[in-house]
Structure formats: C-alpha cells, structure tokens
Design a protein around this motif. Structure first.
Motif, PDB file in Angstrom:
ATOM      1  N   ALA A 171       0.832  -1.211   0.000  1.00 20.48           N
ATOM      2  CA  ALA A 171       0.000   0.000   0.000  1.00 20.48           C
ATOM      3  C   ALA A 171       0.862   1.256   0.000  1.00 20.48           C
ATOM      4  N   ILE A 172       1.907   1.241   0.802  1.00 18.23           N
ATOM      5  CA  ILE A 172       2.809   2.400   0.861  1.00 18.23           C
ATOM      6  C   ILE A 172       3.496   2.611  -0.478  1.00 18.23           C
ATOM      7  N   LEU A 173       3.933   1.533  -1.115  1.00 20.60           N
ATOM      8  CA  LEU A 173       4.610   1.649  -2.414  1.00 20.60           C
ATOM      9  C   LEU A 173       3.655   2.177  -3.486  1.00 20.60           C
ATOM     10  N   VAL A 174       2.419   1.676  -3.479  1.00 27.13           N
ATOM     11  CA  VAL A 174       1.424   2.167  -4.437  1.00 27.13           C
ATOM     12  C   VAL A 174       1.163   3.647  -4.207  1.00 27.13           C
ATOM     13  N   TRP A 175       1.032   4.034  -2.939  1.00 29.94           N
ATOM     14  CA  TRP A 175       0.780   5.446  -2.624  1.00 29.94           C
ATOM     15  C   TRP A 175       1.928   6.335  -3.104  1.00 29.94           C
ATOM     16  N   LEU A 176       3.148   5.917  -2.865  1.00 28.73           N
ATOM     17  CA  LEU A 176       4.304   6.705  -3.294  1.00 28.73           C
ATOM     18  C   LEU A 176       4.333   6.852  -4.809  1.00 28.73           C
ATOM     19  N   ALA A 177       4.075   5.763  -5.526  1.00 34.86           N
ATOM     20  CA  ALA A 177       4.079   5.818  -6.992  1.00 34.86           C
ATOM     21  C   ALA A 177       2.947   6.701  -7.508  1.00 34.86           C
ATOM     22  N   ALA A 178       1.769   6.571  -6.912  1.00 38.47           N
ATOM     23  CA  ALA A 178       0.599   7.301  -7.388  1.00 38.47           C
ATOM     24  C   ALA A 178       0.691   8.792  -7.106  1.00 38.47           C
ATOM     25  N   VAL A 179       0.980   9.147  -5.863  1.00 44.09           N
ATOM     26  CA  VAL A 179       1.032  10.568  -5.500  1.00 44.09           C
ATOM     27  C   VAL A 179       2.252  11.235  -6.129  1.00 44.09           C
ATOM     28  N   GLY A 180       3.368  10.512  -6.174  1.00 43.04           N
ATOM     29  CA  GLY A 180       4.544  11.056  -6.841  1.00 43.04           C
ATOM     30  C   GLY A 180       4.303  11.250  -8.325  1.00 43.04           C
ATOM     31  N   GLY A 181       3.659  10.269  -8.963  1.00 37.19           N
ATOM     32  CA  GLY A 181       3.360  10.384 -10.380  1.00 37.19           C
ATOM     33  C   GLY A 181       2.390  11.507 -10.680  1.00 37.19           C
ATOM     34  N   GLU A 182       1.358  11.654  -9.843  1.00 35.60           N
ATOM     35  CA  GLU A 182       0.382  12.724 -10.060  1.00 35.60           C
ATOM     36  C   GLU A 182       1.028  14.094  -9.870  1.00 35.60           C
ATOM     37  N   ALA A 183       1.873  14.229  -8.859  1.00 40.19           N
ATOM     38  CA  ALA A 183       2.548  15.507  -8.625  1.00 40.19           C
ATOM     39  C   ALA A 183       3.471  15.859  -9.788  1.00 40.19           C
ATOM     40  N   LEU A 184       4.181  14.865 -10.321  1.00 38.29           N
ATOM     41  CA  LEU A 184       5.084  15.119 -11.448  1.00 38.29           C
ATOM     42  C   LEU A 184       4.301  15.476 -12.708  1.00 38.29           C
ATOM     43  N   ALA A 185       3.200  14.766 -12.957  1.00 39.77           N
ATOM     44  CA  ALA A 185       2.365  15.086 -14.112  1.00 39.77           C
ATOM     45  C   ALA A 185       1.794  16.502 -14.002  1.00 39.77           C
ATOM     46  N   ASP A 186       1.351  16.883 -12.807  1.00 36.21           N
ATOM     47  CA  ASP A 186       0.844  18.246 -12.594  1.00 36.21           C
ATOM     48  C   ASP A 186       1.933  19.280 -12.840  1.00 36.21           C
ATOM     49  N   ALA A 187       3.162  18.988 -12.386  1.00 38.02           N
ATOM     50  CA  ALA A 187       4.273  19.925 -12.580  1.00 38.02           C
ATOM     51  C   ALA A 187       4.624  20.053 -14.056  1.00 38.02           C
ATOM     52  N   GLN A 188       4.589  18.953 -14.791  1.00 31.75           N
ATOM     53  CA  GLN A 188       4.879  18.993 -16.219  1.00 31.75           C
ATOM     54  C   GLN A 188       3.842  19.820 -16.969  1.00 31.75           C
ATOM     55  N   LEU A 189       2.579  19.661 -16.592  1.00 31.61           N
ATOM     56  CA  LEU A 189       1.521  20.442 -17.233  1.00 31.61           C
ATOM     57  C   LEU A 189       1.635  21.921 -16.871  1.00 31.61           C
ATOM     58  N   ALA A 190       1.944  22.212 -15.606  1.00 28.62           N
ATOM     59  CA  ALA A 190       2.083  23.607 -15.176  1.00 28.62           C
ATOM     60  C   ALA A 190       3.219  24.293 -15.913  1.00 28.62           C
ATOM     61  N   GLU A 191       4.318  23.578 -16.116  1.00 25.85           N
ATOM     62  CA  GLU A 191       5.448  24.160 -16.853  1.00 25.85           C
ATOM     63  C   GLU A 191       5.057  24.456 -18.292  1.00 25.85           C
ATOM     64  N   HIS A 192       4.314  23.565 -18.890  1.00 25.31           N
ATOM     65  CA  HIS A 192       3.837  23.767 -20.262  1.00 25.31           C
ATOM     66  C   HIS A 192       2.926  24.991 -20.354  1.00 25.31           C
ATOM     67  N   ARG A 193       1.979  25.088 -19.443  1.00 24.36           N
ATOM     68  CA  ARG A 193       1.004  26.184 -19.487  1.00 24.36           C
ATOM     69  C   ARG A 193       1.636  27.535 -19.166  1.00 24.36           C
ATOM     70  N   ALA A 194       2.752  27.526 -18.432  1.00 24.76           N
ATOM     71  CA  ALA A 194       3.403  28.779 -18.057  1.00 24.76           C
ATOM     72  C   ALA A 194       4.166  29.412 -19.215  1.00 24.76           C
ATOM     73  N   ASP A 195       4.439  28.661 -20.265  1.00 28.00           N
ATOM     74  CA  ASP A 195       5.195  29.179 -21.413  1.00 28.00           C
ATOM     75  C   ASP A 195       4.223  29.755 -22.441  1.00 28.00           C
ATOM     76  N   PRO A 196       4.251  31.079 -22.695  1.00 28.71           N
ATOM     77  CA  PRO A 196       3.321  31.684 -23.657  1.00 28.71           C
ATOM     78  C   PRO A 196       3.417  31.070 -25.047  1.00 28.71           C
ATOM     79  N   ALA A 197       4.578  30.535 -25.399  1.00 29.45           N
ATOM     80  CA  ALA A 197       4.756  29.939 -26.724  1.00 29.45           C
ATOM     81  C   ALA A 197       3.900  28.691 -26.911  1.00 29.45           C
ATOM     82  N   ASN A 198       3.416  28.114 -25.805  1.00 31.94           N
ATOM     83  CA  ASN A 198       2.627  26.882 -25.883  1.00 31.94           C
ATOM     84  C   ASN A 198       1.126  27.133 -25.939  1.00 31.94           C
ATOM     85  N   GLN A 199       0.726  28.405 -26.021  1.00 30.96           N
ATOM     86  CA  GLN A 199      -0.704  28.704 -26.044  1.00 30.96           C
ATOM     87  C   GLN A 199      -1.357  28.030 -27.251  1.00 30.96           C
ATOM     88  N   GLY A 200      -2.442  27.304 -26.998  1.00 38.50           N
ATOM     89  CA  GLY A 200      -3.134  26.613 -28.070  1.00 38.50           C
ATOM     90  C   GLY A 200      -2.515  25.285 -28.448  1.00 38.50           C
TER      91      GLY A 200
END
Length: 267
Positions: free
Chosen positions: A141-170
C-alpha cells in the motif's frame, strides 16, 4: 462507529462547507473552487477516518496520513491554478448551458458533498483494519501510494510548466507523462485509491474499499473527467488535440503511436 454513520457525518460537514464555497464561487464567478473544496474535504475525511474508525493504530495512522497528504497536495495545487487562471473551460460551458443559474450551481456543489461522503468510505474501510503490524499488504500500500502521488505531482508539474510558457498557447502538452497518456494525472489519481484496498485487506469492511478505484474509474471515464476535459480541449485546441487523441493513450500510460512524443509541442 458504522461506516454509514461515518459517511453521514462526512456528508453533513461537506454540505456545510460546499454551501459556503458555492456562495464565494458565485460572487467571484469562478466555479473551479468546487474542486479545491472537494480535495480539501477528502483530506479532512481521511483524518476523520483515522480518528473515528475502530481499527488498529497502524492502519488508522497510515490511512489518515496517506489520504490527508494526497488531498492536501491536490487542494493546494488546484487552489494555485484557480487563483491565477481563468475559470476552467468545463465550468464556463456549464455556465453557458445553465445561463449562470446560482440554484443549479448550488445543486452541483451539493452533489460534490455527496461524492466526498462516498469516497470517504474507502478511507473508513482501510482505517478499520485489525492488522496491527506492517505486513506485506501494508508495504504494498505504501509503495502504491508513493508511486501514485509522486506520479500525479510530477504530471501536474509537467503540465504547469507547459502552461506557463506563452509559446505553448493553443498547443497540447506532450512532455513527460503527457507523451504517453492524455490524462496521466487522472491515471495516478485512480491508482492512488488502490492504497486503501491494500490497507483494508484485514478489515471487516474490505468490500467498501473497492468503491475508490471502481467509482473513480466510472467518474473519470463516464461523468466528469475525461469526457468534459476532452470536449473542452477540442473546442480550444481543435486539430492539435484531435491529433493528440489519435496518437496518445487516453488513460493508461503507453508508448505513443506515430512518434507523437517527439514532435516538440511542449518545450
């Protein structure tokens, strides 16, 4: 305490909070605060399960910590987005369909309070486990939680970085996990719910723990997740997103077709 009394308690608390958040959201004209409140209330529900369930100390502690950290991280991430970005396109579409009706949005917010109570039941099931020592199920359970929450946080960070760049609009984000799944954040959020299935193996309410992954998958695929998000993406990004749909797995991360991950749409 029975799981149904616990669910009723969580629902009553959530209904009060959602009513207050609804009033604020209507005033500031941003319904996105409903997601912030949902995540925060899930964190509170996890803490309450650790306090009120009848299980051993270890599963109660693990459940409270796992659910609270997951919910708090998601709550803060969503709060930052809602405060610094325009209202999500999904909610703008609802606003147009409902002609901005405060009454309809009130029902919508209250429906989320019911959903909080429903998803609180897996927490309660896990926290009711009688297993007092860290066995293989708890470690898994602990390993699944680490993979899931870590993966979700990284995916959110990747999307936030993309959205922060004006060149990526659209343009559609195709960096990191987003090159392998159109919704990696949803995938990892779904995966996270298996934490409580594993923690609840020794619980008398183990069957209730399956509400997490089963109902979450149904919501993501049929209700408020993938359908809403993709309809809005097609409206705002057109052919760019339609090509993304043809090339990238909708949910489970999988190697992209036609070399889509190397097209450089993100950075």
């Amino acid at each position: 305490m029975s799981p149904w009394v616990f669910a009723a308690l969580v629902w009553a608390l959530s209904a009060i909070v959602m009513a207050a958040v609804w009033a604020f959201a209507i005033r500031v004209r941003n319904v996105g605060y409903v997601d912030v409140a949902w995540a925060g209330l899930m964190a509170v529900a996890a803490l309450l399960s650790g306090l009120l369930a009848d299980g051993a100390i270890l599963p109660r502690t693990l459940t409270a910590l796992a659910g609270a950290v997951w919910g708090a991280r998601l709550c803060l991430y969503l709060l930052n987005r809602v405060m610094h970005e325009a209202e999500d396109g999904r909610y703008r579409a609802l606003r147009e369909r409902w002609q901005g009706s405060p009454a309809r949005f009130f029902v919508f917010f209250q429906a989320q309070a019911v959903v909080v109570a429903l998803f609180a039941l897996p927490f309660f099931a896990a926290a009711s486990s009688t297993q007092s020592n860290a066995d293989a199920w708890a470690i898994a359970a602990i390993l699944v939680w680490l993979a899931a929450v870590g993966g979700e946080a990284l995916a959110d960070a990747q999307l936030a970085e993309h959205r922060a760049d004006p060149a990526n609009q659209g343009k559609t984000c195709r960096s990191g996990f987003w090159a392998w799944s159109r919704h990696p954040n949803y995938f990892f959020e779904w995966l996270h719910w298996f934490t409580y299935v594993l923690l609840a193996v020794h619980s008398p309410h183990w069957a209730l723990s399956w509400l997490g992954p089963v109902v979450m998958l149904a919501f993501l695929y049929r209700v408020s997740g993938i359908p809403w998000t993709e309809q809005n993406a097609l409206r705002s990004r057109g052919e760019d997103y339609a090509r993304y749909q043809r090339e990238v797995s909708p949910f489970i991360p999988w190697p992209p077709r036609s070399g889509s991950g190397s097209r450089g749409h993100s950075h």
